[in-house]
Design a protein around this motif. Structure first.
Motif, short mmCIF file in Angstrom:
data_model
loop_
_atom_site.label_atom_id
_atom_site.label_comp_id
_atom_site.label_asym_id
_atom_site.label_seq_id
_atom_site.Cartn_x
_atom_site.Cartn_y
_atom_site.Cartn_z
N UNK A 1 0.83 -1.20 0.00
CA UNK A 1 0.00 0.00 0.00
C UNK A 1 0.86 1.25 0.00
N UNK A 2 1.92 1.24 0.80
CA UNK A 2 2.83 2.38 0.83
C UNK A 2 3.43 2.65 -0.55
N UNK A 3 3.88 1.59 -1.23
CA UNK A 3 4.46 1.76 -2.56
C UNK A 3 3.43 2.34 -3.54
N UNK A 4 2.19 1.82 -3.47
CA UNK A 4 1.15 2.30 -4.39
C UNK A 4 0.83 3.77 -4.11
N UNK A 5 0.79 4.16 -2.85
CA UNK A 5 0.49 5.55 -2.49
C UNK A 5 1.61 6.49 -2.89
N UNK A 6 2.84 5.98 -2.94
CA UNK A 6 3.98 6.80 -3.34
C UNK A 6 4.25 6.75 -4.84
N UNK A 7 3.38 6.06 -5.57
CA UNK A 7 3.55 5.98 -7.02
C UNK A 7 4.57 4.96 -7.46
N UNK A 8 4.93 4.01 -6.56
CA UNK A 8 5.94 3.02 -6.90
C UNK A 8 5.34 1.70 -7.34
N UNK A 9 4.01 1.58 -7.24
CA UNK A 9 3.36 0.34 -7.64
C UNK A 9 3.31 0.20 -9.15
N UNK A 10 3.06 -1.01 -9.59
CA UNK A 10 2.94 -1.29 -11.03
C UNK A 10 1.47 -1.40 -11.39
N UNK A 11 0.96 -0.45 -12.17
CA UNK A 11 -0.46 -0.53 -12.52
C UNK A 11 -0.72 -1.67 -13.47
N UNK A 12 -1.90 -2.27 -13.33
CA UNK A 12 -2.33 -3.28 -14.29
C UNK A 12 -2.76 -2.57 -15.56
N UNK A 13 -2.84 -3.30 -16.69
CA UNK A 13 -3.36 -2.66 -17.91
C UNK A 13 -4.71 -2.02 -17.61
N UNK A 14 -4.85 -0.75 -17.95
CA UNK A 14 -6.05 0.00 -17.58
C UNK A 14 -7.30 -0.62 -18.16
N UNK A 15 -8.18 -1.08 -17.27
CA UNK A 15 -9.46 -1.55 -17.74
C UNK A 15 -10.44 -0.39 -17.76
N UNK A 16 -11.67 -0.69 -18.15
CA UNK A 16 -12.66 0.38 -18.16
C UNK A 16 -13.17 0.61 -16.74
N UNK A 17 -14.03 1.62 -16.61
CA UNK A 17 -14.54 1.97 -15.30
C UNK A 17 -15.28 0.84 -14.62
N UNK A 18 -16.01 0.05 -15.40
CA UNK A 18 -16.75 -1.06 -14.82
C UNK A 18 -15.80 -2.09 -14.22
N UNK A 19 -14.67 -2.32 -14.89
CA UNK A 19 -13.71 -3.29 -14.37
C UNK A 19 -13.11 -2.80 -13.05
N UNK A 20 -12.74 -1.52 -12.99
CA UNK A 20 -12.18 -0.98 -11.76
C UNK A 20 -13.21 -1.01 -10.63
#
Length: 435
Positions: A133-152
């Motif tokens: 969570x800390x890494x994601x909040x600091x922008x260090x996480x690896x995003x998954x391929x962007x799905x659409x809004x329904x997927x998120x």
């Protein structure tokens, strides 16, 4: 002044409430300065009582300029608590990184399987979850391929289910990835991000990570304000109140635009049943703060008010996204509050009135049993304390094993007296040891 004029007019709190839209209990808190008097509230009450504007101009100015002084911090947040992450010796750091890497690989692989069940060491889940969570909040996480809004949205719903069932292994994969992916979207959804950060805040509070909790709660507040969703704004205020309470900033948790102030927001009153449920949750939070301050009578008065809100909503369970609000959850909250007020006998009596089957989730049922364990521990009932922790473990094993509060309780039992096979097994599963 308001109380004096009301009495001169021969009006009860209920009658003034009919003229202003406030409940009698809300007006009582305002008159006794247990809740902050806003400009809008004062204007509405003054109009209802026929108080001339020039008579209350000084009060308007005082409120606009910040009101009376407070002891302690005066900014929007208290001083941050000491970080809970400690620097380890180099050799220990290397071993721990290797172990967490192995745990992370096991959790990630298991989460990809049907059902997403992991078999990694539960005692390391809290550290893994916080780290990701800390890494994601600091922008260090690896995003998954962007799905659409329904997927998120579906991913967030799944994360909320994981939270309610105590599925920390799945959360350690899903929630950090969701934060990274939602931030990386071409047009970030502020509402979805606010909801994601509110869930993140609740997890960090459970895991006793207050530094990151403040960061997540502040982001949730800003995103909620941008989205314009009154219920999300109120929930972010509730989480800030919890963090302020844990930082032992009790007066401000009650009086500075947190729990009770948010409960009075007109926007929340216009939000229907979700707004009513959030208002009840905010009143509960204020009750808990009163208990921490040692004001048991005030805590019980506010709990009674929250119970009345739950009854007015029809007695159902609402707002499962934040743990649920119902008559049963109000009673559950009373168990915690009586514990915090220092009365384990009242806490256990309150627990006896809760039917676990009426609680809306495994997370809430585990909370009931851990609160009972704390009450038994205060009374020196070692066997009953262990029995209650084992009951919590059956409800939500990963959460029970991951929570620092449970680990500390079990460590205390190991230190304070005889051990049994049940206690030794429990200590192994939660990673507790003799200090």
């Amino acid at each position: 002044m308001v109380r004096s004029v009301r009495r001169e007019r021969g009006l009860t709190l209920e009658q003034l409430g009919e003229r202003t839209g406030y409940s009698a209990s809300q007006l009582s808190r305002l008159e006794r300065e247990l809740a902050p008097m806003t400009v809008d509230a004062l204007r509405l009450i003054a109009d209802a009582l026929g108080i001339p504007a020039e008579t209350i101009s000084t009060a308007f100015n005082a409120i606009t300029l910040g009101g009376r002084g407070h002891d302690g911090p005066t900014g929007p947040y208290p001083s941050l608590p000491t970080p809970t992450l400690r620097r380890r010796e180099d050799g220990d750091n290397v071993r721990r990184r290797r172990f967490l890497a192995t745990t992370a690989a096991a959790v990630t692989a298991a989460a990809a399987l049907p059902g997403g069940q992991a078999h990694a060491d539960d005692t390391q889940l809290s550290e893994l979850l916080v780290s990701r969570l800390r890494d994601a909040m600091l922008g260090l996480g690896t995003p998954a391929p962007c799905g659409d809004g329904d997927h998120l949205a579906a991913e967030l719903d799944h994360a909320h289910r994981d939270y309610r069932t105590g599925g920390y292994a799945s959360l350690a994969v899903r929630l950090p990835r969701l934060l990274s992916t939602a931030h990386a979207a071409p047009s970030p959804d502020h509402t979805l991000l606010a909801r994601s950060y509110l869930l993140t805040t609740r997890l960090l509070i459970k895991l006793d990570e207050q530094q990151l909790g403040w960061m997540a709660a502040d982001r949730a507040r800003q995103l909620a304000a941008t989205s314009g969703a009154a219920v999300l704004v109120a929930e972010s205020s509730r989480q800030l109140a919890v963090l302020a309470r844990k930082a032992q900033w009790h007066d401000q948790a009650l009086t500075l635009t947190l729990a009770l102030t948010a409960a009075e927001a007109p926007e929340l009153r216009e939000a229907g049943i979700p707004g009513g449920a959030l208002r009840g949750l905010l009143i509960q939070s204020a009750a808990y703060t009163s208990a921490w301050k040692g004001d048991a009578a005030g805590m019980r008065e506010l709990t009674t008010e929250a119970a009345a809100v739950a009854a007015d909503l029809g007695g159902g369970t609402y707002h499962l996204e934040v743990g649920g609000f119902s008559p049963a959850t109000v009673q559950l909250h009373l168990v915690s509050a009586e514990n915090s007020a220092g009365d384990p006998s009242r806490a256990l009596a309150a627990a006896e009135a809760v039917d676990p089957a009426t609680l809306p989730s495994a997370e809430r049922r585990a909370r009931l049993h851990t609160d009972m364990a704390h009450a038994h521990h205060r009374w020196g009932h070692r066997d009953a304390c262990v029995t209650s922790i084992l009951a919590a473990e059956r409800c939500a094993p990963q959460e029970t094993h991951a929570r620092p509060a449970v680990r500390a309780l079990v460590s205390g039992l190991l230190l304070s007296g005889r051990t049994t096979p049940d206690l030794r097994g429990l200590a192994t599963r939660v990673g507790a040891s003799r200090p």
